[in-house]
Structures are given as structure tokens and as C-alpha cells.
Design a protein around this motif. Structure first.
Motif, mmCIF file in Angstrom:
data_model
loop_
_atom_site.group_PDB
_atom_site.id
_atom_site.type_symbol
_atom_site.label_atom_id
_atom_site.label_comp_id
_atom_site.label_asym_id
_atom_site.label_seq_id
_atom_site.Cartn_x
_atom_site.Cartn_y
_atom_site.Cartn_z
ATOM 1 N N LEU A 117 0.798 -1.225 0.000
ATOM 2 C CA LEU A 117 0.000 0.000 0.000
ATOM 3 C C LEU A 117 0.831 1.276 0.000
ATOM 4 O O LEU A 117 0.338 2.336 -0.379
ATOM 5 C CB LEU A 117 -0.922 0.018 1.226
ATOM 6 N N PHE A 118 2.087 1.187 0.442
ATOM 7 C CA PHE A 118 2.898 2.389 0.641
ATOM 8 C C PHE A 118 4.276 2.216 0.016
ATOM 9 O O PHE A 118 4.743 1.099 -0.190
ATOM 10 C CB PHE A 118 3.064 2.697 2.133
ATOM 11 N N SER A 119 4.899 3.334 -0.249
ATOM 12 C CA SER A 119 6.288 3.331 -0.693
ATOM 13 C C SER A 119 7.188 3.454 0.522
ATOM 14 O O SER A 119 7.046 4.370 1.332
ATOM 15 C CB SER A 119 6.540 4.511 -1.647
ATOM 16 N N LEU A 120 8.129 2.518 0.663
ATOM 17 C CA LEU A 120 9.057 2.533 1.789
ATOM 18 C C LEU A 120 10.410 3.110 1.412
ATOM 19 O O LEU A 120 11.325 3.132 2.234
ATOM 20 C CB LEU A 120 9.250 1.112 2.337
ATOM 21 N N ASN A 121 10.551 3.567 0.178
ATOM 22 C CA ASN A 121 11.833 4.107 -0.257
ATOM 23 C C ASN A 121 12.102 5.432 0.438
ATOM 24 O O ASN A 121 11.206 6.270 0.582
ATOM 25 C CB ASN A 121 11.848 4.328 -1.771
ATOM 26 N N ALA A 122 13.347 5.613 0.850
ATOM 27 C CA ALA A 122 13.747 6.898 1.410
ATOM 28 C C ALA A 122 13.666 7.954 0.323
ATOM 29 O O ALA A 122 13.636 7.658 -0.874
ATOM 30 C CB ALA A 122 15.163 6.810 1.981
ATOM 31 N N GLU A 123 13.663 9.208 0.738
ATOM 32 C CA GLU A 123 13.456 10.295 -0.220
ATOM 33 C C GLU A 123 14.495 10.298 -1.327
ATOM 34 O O GLU A 123 14.220 10.649 -2.459
ATOM 35 C CB GLU A 123 13.479 11.626 0.530
ATOM 36 N N THR A 124 15.692 9.853 -1.006
ATOM 37 C CA THR A 124 16.768 9.850 -2.006
ATOM 38 C C THR A 124 16.795 8.572 -2.825
ATOM 39 O O THR A 124 17.618 8.428 -3.715
ATOM 40 C CB THR A 124 18.122 10.015 -1.307
ATOM 41 N N GLU A 125 15.880 7.622 -2.512
ATOM 42 C CA GLU A 125 15.933 6.327 -3.169
ATOM 43 C C GLU A 125 14.668 6.008 -3.958
ATOM 44 O O GLU A 125 14.390 4.862 -4.247
ATOM 45 C CB GLU A 125 16.136 5.224 -2.113
ATOM 46 N N ARG A 126 13.875 6.995 -4.281
ATOM 47 C CA ARG A 126 12.640 6.721 -4.997
ATOM 48 C C ARG A 126 12.931 6.163 -6.374
ATOM 49 O O ARG A 126 13.802 6.632 -7.091
ATOM 50 C CB ARG A 126 11.829 8.009 -5.126
ATOM 51 N N GLU A 127 12.159 5.166 -6.725
ATOM 52 C CA GLU A 127 12.405 4.490 -7.992
ATOM 53 C C GLU A 127 11.984 5.344 -9.176
ATOM 54 O O GLU A 127 12.630 5.366 -10.194
ATOM 55 C CB GLU A 127 11.643 3.157 -8.008
ATOM 56 N N SER A 128 10.879 6.045 -9.035
ATOM 57 C CA SER A 128 10.404 6.837 -10.156
ATOM 58 C C SER A 128 9.414 7.867 -9.678
ATOM 59 O O SER A 128 8.853 7.776 -8.594
ATOM 60 C CB SER A 128 9.728 5.929 -11.198
ATOM 61 N N GLU A 129 9.204 8.896 -10.489
ATOM 62 C CA GLU A 129 8.210 9.918 -10.191
ATOM 63 C C GLU A 129 6.814 9.313 -10.168
ATOM 64 O O GLU A 129 5.960 9.707 -9.381
ATOM 65 C CB GLU A 129 8.279 11.014 -11.260
ATOM 66 N N LYS A 130 6.600 8.292 -10.996
ATOM 67 C CA LYS A 130 5.288 7.641 -11.063
ATOM 68 C C LYS A 130 4.944 6.968 -9.746
ATOM 69 O O LYS A 130 3.836 7.074 -9.243
ATOM 70 C CB LYS A 130 5.268 6.613 -12.195
ATOM 71 N N GLU A 131 5.929 6.287 -9.153
ATOM 72 C CA GLU A 131 5.684 5.611 -7.879
ATOM 73 C C GLU A 131 5.339 6.626 -6.795
ATOM 74 O O GLU A 131 4.471 6.395 -5.950
ATOM 75 C CB GLU A 131 6.914 4.826 -7.460
ATOM 76 N N GLU A 132 6.023 7.777 -6.829
ATOM 77 C CA GLU A 132 5.764 8.809 -5.826
ATOM 78 C C GLU A 132 4.317 9.277 -5.876
ATOM 79 O O GLU A 132 3.688 9.512 -4.853
ATOM 80 C CB GLU A 132 6.716 9.986 -6.061
ATOM 81 N N LEU A 133 3.766 9.403 -7.071
ATOM 82 C CA LEU A 133 2.402 9.884 -7.219
ATOM 83 C C LEU A 133 1.381 8.796 -6.935
ATOM 84 O O LEU A 133 0.283 9.074 -6.469
ATOM 85 C CB LEU A 133 2.205 10.436 -8.630
ATOM 86 N N GLU A 134 1.720 7.553 -7.208
ATOM 87 C CA GLU A 134 0.757 6.469 -7.065
ATOM 88 C C GLU A 134 0.605 6.014 -5.620
ATOM 89 O O GLU A 134 -0.493 5.730 -5.168
ATOM 90 C CB GLU A 134 1.168 5.283 -7.940
ATOM 91 N N LYS A 135 1.704 5.902 -4.897
ATOM 92 C CA LYS A 135 1.648 5.372 -3.536
ATOM 93 C C LYS A 135 2.024 6.445 -2.520
ATOM 94 O O LYS A 135 2.954 7.216 -2.725
ATOM 95 C CB LYS A 135 2.627 4.196 -3.392
ATOM 96 N N PRO A 136 1.315 6.466 -1.386
ATOM 97 C CA PRO A 136 1.761 7.336 -0.300
ATOM 98 C C PRO A 136 3.115 6.866 0.215
ATOM 99 O O PRO A 136 3.439 5.674 0.154
ATOM 100 C CB PRO A 136 0.673 7.143 0.767
#
Length: 626
Positions: A491-510
């Protein structure tokens, strides 16, 4: 213990959890002399709520917990030759496997402090300032007219039901005081709840905005905006706890918000479940045939006892199997099983499922479109409300006073897995960012427990603005992290702010900013037989259970009270101020030490004289007339 305490009490209550606090209130209300003690420096025990810094202290305390040993044994001299001491185990084993993880930007300067936090005093300073603390407490103790005679400022069911996410308003942040307080004094009550001003921004523009980046520094600085519960529960609008709150008039010490939506997780997607008749017929998720099927089945569940022929042949079936015989689509079966009945797919029988569905339906519409209420400032407010009632009728409170001896607790095997997340977005974004949601995630494999998720917004006074507080609860199979992290990752993104996989993931998951995992013992099945050498006048209360509501705690409190005082009424309504007759000069001694000025949150709760933006609600007997 203070030297000027009374020497005799009718009832001594140890621990300030919910059932203990209810019993203390009931005993004090019935005229018993009550001493209520707790070894902790806060109310609630495992039912407590903490600010963010308070929770960090709780984590540290439980990660480094050691056997408490008393150097002084002067108390042993008080035991007579004819008496026997049964020693109490001071080591708390109810919390295990604690792990907290920060995913937000952790650049934290040393001078960052929690806004409004008080400087911690040394032991010497505490001793030197005791007299000043005693004097200051007198200013906050509730006077008789406030405790017994103030107007409860109740609102009608129509006003309660207006807690509609469509009418989104911006609220002023709560004005918090010390760590031990959840509410400021009566003069700042309106600012605490907010007056509500409309933003000159359209809904579409708000939704289009990206979530603000929240750093760990901000969380620490705004830590007093958080009220984080150790147990995650809701109140059924027709449950035993609401009935008790209204009957005893303890409801005047608290305010509540409606849970605004019930969610379902199916085929990897989160979607809203239609609950009321209007929701069903306005739903775009269901076909017209499904709507008729659902309404027909729910109508049957409301009075299923009157139609035994409909389910008699399936009494030995599991509820999930029974649903398959009712000509319901898989979509409807999922909604009913996991979001309406909220019962176990593997363990719940047909009768259990029908009872749960009926309870859900009966609670609809009493205060809003869902069956549930949530107390402002968190579940930890509820034990404090009953503690306040006890104090009003003469109960004496002593925190930070461990009991030296009584009984040794045996081990209990059941566990609850808990997780608490601070996130930057809701799990299901809508036009309103002030949603209170409950979601049940079905088990991946048969035999595993379902996971209950409760998401709280900032208007519940449990988190800072632009964040959400998300509670996960399930029965334990392994450690809490092993049980719950796979669901968190879905349900959520666990990536740290510097480790986000993509801009799409940031918008899709809290994104998770901070997470805490821990296991709590479920001692709801423990009774007198679980203890050795228990005297006949000693009664046992259990800790929190895994259920969504608090009916078990209320039933237990009432049962124990009736065993102690079979001829007394359980928590009757308080008398009218005009009917009270005082002994002597009509005043009651208020020794500051007895109420523990530095930690007595219940003593600081004001009588609510306004509802701010009108979004929260009081519950009262008058509201329940049909």
C-alpha cells in the motif's frame, strides 16, 4: 506514597487501563473510597496515547527495560506477622519486538526541539519545585461547578452527521501545552478545535498539488501535534462503550469524529465500500443487479433470527462458504465478508458472520454514514475520561507509584502485531484530505490473519497537518514486522526520499515517513485461574484484545464490579448539582500530591463550551432517541 493519604480504602485499583479506569469510576460513583495507582508516569497503560517524543521515550523504555529493584525495603516493616506478601513482578513483558524505522529525510540539527515541550528537570530540581507544582495544580483541578454542573454542549444528530468530507475546511492547528496534556485550558479550547476558515483554493487545485515534503526535523518539531495510540480501535455507535459513556455522562469529557469511509482491498486496488442504502444505490462500482442482491441480503441480516429456515442448514458452515450459497457475486461476497461483517474467512461460522453483519447495520445512521466513531486526541482519552469521573466523586490518584507486592503474573502466549506509520498521503486520495478510514486486507494464504488498517487525518488531533497516522493490527504469527511489513509494502512506498524508484511511484503510492512495529500481549483470555495464591478480594483485569471495538473491556469491568458490589448500580448517571448535599463545609480536600500535578491529564480536560468548526461531536442520551 504521600504521608497525608488516607489510611483506609474500600477499593485499590492498580493500573489505569480502560477496564481498570471504568471499574474505578464505577466504584467511586457508588460511594466507595477508591485509591487508583499506576507505576507509569502516564495514564492508560497499554491503552495510552503519546506525542511523538513521548512515543520515542516509550520505545526506548521498552527496548531497554530491566527488572526494577527497590533499594529501600522500609515497606516490609509495615507487614504484620499475620499478613503475607505476594510479590508482584515489576518487569513488563507485554511489549516485545519493538523496531522503529525512519524513511523521511533525517538531517536533524542538535538544537531542534519539540515545539512547546517543557525542559526535563533533574531529580534535585523536581524535589525543589514540588511546592510550586502543588500550587500550580490547584489552578487546573476541576471545581465542583465544572465537574458536575456545567453545560455539556451537546449537538443534534443532524449536526453530528454533518461531518461530511465534501465540506472540506481548513482548521487551525491545535494549541498544545505540556507532554502530559492533550487539551489546553477552556480559554484556548476554541483555538484547539479550530474555527474553520475556507481556503480560496478550488478542490481540483488542491488535489493536483503534490504532497508537501515532510522531513524528520518537522516531525520532531511538530511532535506535540501527534497523539499516537498503542492500541487501534474504534467505537461502534451502538456498542457497549458508547452506551456506557452516555449513561454515566462521561461522554461530556470527550469529543468524537465519525469514521467517514470504509475501504476494501481487492485485486491490488483500494476502493470505497458502499454502506448505507443511499451509498449502495449511488455506487458506480456495483451493477444494478448487484445493488438489488446486496440490499436483499442486508435486509435479511437485520432480522435473520426471524428467518431460521434461511440459514439453519448452514449453521456448521463457515460464513464465507454460506455467502457462496446466497447467489451473491464474488465482488459482494468480498465486501460483506471483509468490510461489513469484518470476520475471519477461515474461522468464523455462519452465525458469527450474521451477527457481525447485523451489528454493523444497526450502528449505521446513528451519528453518520458509517457505524464507527473515533475520539479526538486518540484512544488514550477514554481511560482518562473515566479516571476523571472517579476523581470527581472522590477517587485519589497516584502515578509513578509501583506496588511492591501482591501477585505474580503467569505467562500468556497470545500476541497482537501492531504497526504505526506516519505517511504523507492517504491510501485512497479523494477531493477531501480529511478522511478517517478503516480498511481490512484479507489474508494472502488461508490460515493467516486478516490485517485491519485505520487511517487518521489531522482533524482527529492525532497527527500534524499534511500527514496521516496509519494503524495496522492483526493476530500474531511471527514478529510484528514480519507479519505486517508485506502489507505495508503493498500500500505504501518505503523508499527513502533519495531512493525513490520513479516519479510515477511517488504519485501512485503514499510514502512512509516513519514506522514503528511492536508486539503486544493479548491477555483477554486470562482470568483468576491464571494466577497463583490469589486472595478472594483481588480481581484481575486483562489488557487490550485484538477486536475492533472495546466491548470486551466494558463487559469485563461491569462483571467484576457486580461481583464486588452486587447490590450497586454500574456507573449510574451523576446527580444534578442542585440535588447534591455536602458534608461539613461542603468542600473536599484537594491535595496536589494525590492527583499528581505533572501528569494528571484528566485533571486538565476542560468542559467543552464550543465545538469550534462544528466538525466534531458530543454523544449524549438525548441523541439516541429514535
Amino acid at each position: 506514597m504521600a504521608d497525608n493519604l488516607p489510611l483506609e480504602f474500600d477499593v485499590v485499583v492498580i493500573g489505569t487501563g480502560l477496564p481498570e479506569s471504568i471499574i474505578a469510576a464505577a466504584c467511586s460513583r457508588s460511594g466507595q473510597r477508591v485509591l487508583h495507582v499506576d507505576s507509569k508516569s502516564y495514564y492508560g497503560g497499554n491503552w495510552a496515547s503519546f506525542s511523538f517524543s513521548g512515543l520515542l521515550s516509550w520505545i526506548k523504555e521498552n527496548q531497554q527495560k530491566k527488572e526494577v529493584r527497590e533499594d529501600s525495603e522500609d515497606w516490609r516493616k509495615l507487614i504484620l506477622e499475620t499478613e503475607e506478601a505476594i510479590f508482584l513482578n515489576k518487569k513488563d513483558n507485554t511489549i516485545q519486538h519493538i523496531e522503529d524505522i525512519c524513511y523521511a529525510n533525517q538531517v536533524l540539527t542538535e538544537d531542534v526541539k519539540e515545539a512547546g515541550a517543557l525542559r526535563k528537570l533533574s531529580a534535585a530540581e523536581v524535589s525543589d519545585s514540588s511546592e510550586a507544582a502543588q500550587e500550580s495544580e490547584k489552578e487546573f483541578l476541576p471545581v465542583e461547578s465544572q465537574s458536575l454542573g456545567t453545560e455539556s454542549c451537546e449537538i443534534s444528530p443532524e449536526s453530528i452527521a454533518c461531518n461530511d468530507p465534501e465540506s472540506t475546511t481548513e482548521r487551525k492547528d491545535a494549541e498544545m501545552t505540556s507532554e502530559g496534556e492533550n487539551v489546553c485550558d477552556a480559554t484556548s479550547d476554541q483555538s484547539a478545535l479550530g474555527t474553520g476558515k475556507m481556503e480560496n483554493v478550488s478542490t481540483a487545485e488542491v488535489v493536483a498539488l503534490k504532497p508537501k515534503k515532510i522531513t524528520y526535523t518537522q516531525i520532531v518539531k511538530e511532535g506535540r501535534r501527534f497523539n499516537i495510540d498503542l492500541v487501534s480501535k474504534l467505537l461502534y455507535s451502538r456498542g457497549l462503550l458508547i452506551d456506557l459513556l452516555t449513561k454515566s455522562n462521561v461522554s461530556r469529557y470527550a469529543e468524537f469524529k465519525n469514521v467517514t469511509r470504509i475501504l476494501a482491498f481487492r485485486e491490488g486496488r483500494v476502493e470505497q465500500v458502499p454502506c448505507s442504502r443511499a451509498d449502495v444505490f449511488n455506487s458506480k462500482q456495483l451493477t444494478m443487479v448487484e445493488k438489488r442482491m446486496l440490499m436483499k441480503f442486508l435486509t435479511f441480516c437485520l432480522d435473520y433470527e426471524q428467518h431460521p429456515d434461511e440459514y439453519q442448514d448452514y449453521k456448521e458452515y463457515k460464513f464465507s462458504e454460506y455467502l457462496k450459497t446466497q447467489k451473491l457475486t464474488s465482488n459482494l461476497q468480498h465486501f460483506i465478508l471483509h468490510s461489513i461483517a469484518m470476520v475471519s474467512e477461515a474461522d468464523s461460522g455462519t452465525i458469527d458472520g450474521l451477527k457481525a453483519t447485523k451489528k454493523f447495520l444497526q450502528c449505521l445512521g446513528r451519528y453518520g454514514n458509517t457505524p464507527f466513531l473515533f475520539p479526538l486526541y486518540g484512544q488514550g482519552e477514554l481511560p482518562q475520561c473515566f479516571c476523571r469521573m472517579c476523581a470527581v466523586f472522590g477517587g485519589i490518584y497516584c502515578l509513578r507509584h509501583p506496588v511492591q507486592c501482591l501477585v505474580v503474573d503467569k505467562e500468556s502466549g497470545r500476541q497482537i502485531s501492531r504497526a504505526v506509520l506516519i505517511t504523507d498521503q492517504s491510501i485512497l486520495k479523494t477531493d477531501s484530505d480529511q478522511q478517517i478510514s478503516i480498511l481490512t486486507v484479507p489474508p494472502v494464504d488461508l490460515g493467516q490473519p486478516a490485517v485491519r488498517i485505520i487511517e487518521l487525518c489531522s482533524s482527529t488531533m492525532t497527527c500534524m497537518r499534511n500527514t496521516y497516522l496509519v494503524h495496522f493490527t492483526c493476530s500474531s504469527n511471527k514478529t510484528a514486522k514480519e507479519d505486517l511489513e508485506p502489507i505495508v509494502q503493498k500500500l505504501f512506498s518505503l523508499n527513502a526520499e533519495t531512493e525513490r524508484e520513479s516519479e510515477k511511484e511517488e504519485l501512485e503510492k503514499p510514502r512512509v515517513l516513519w514506522a514503528l512495529y511492536f508486539n503486544m500481549r493479548d491477555s483477554s483470555g486470562i482470568d483468576r485461574n491464571s494466577y497463583d495464591s490469589l486472595p478472594s478480594n483481588v480481581y484481575v483485569c486483562s489488557g487490550p484484545d485484538c477486536a475492533l471495538g472495546s466491548d470486551y473491556a466494558v463487559k469485563q469491568a461491569e462483571t467484576l464490579f457486580q461481583e464486588m458490589f452486587p447490590n450497586e448500580e454500574f456507573c449510574p448517571p451523576p446527580p444534578n448539582p442542585e440535588d447534591i448535599i455536602y458534608d461539613g463545609d461542603g468542600t473536599q480536600s484537594e491535595d496536589p500530591e494525590l492527583n499528581n500535578s505533572s501528569n494528571a491529564k484528566t485533571q486538565l480536560l476542560p468542559e467543552q463550551t464550543s465545538h469550534g468548526d462544528g466538525d466534531s461531536c458530543k454523544v449524549s442520551e438525548e441523541h439516541h432517541e429514535e
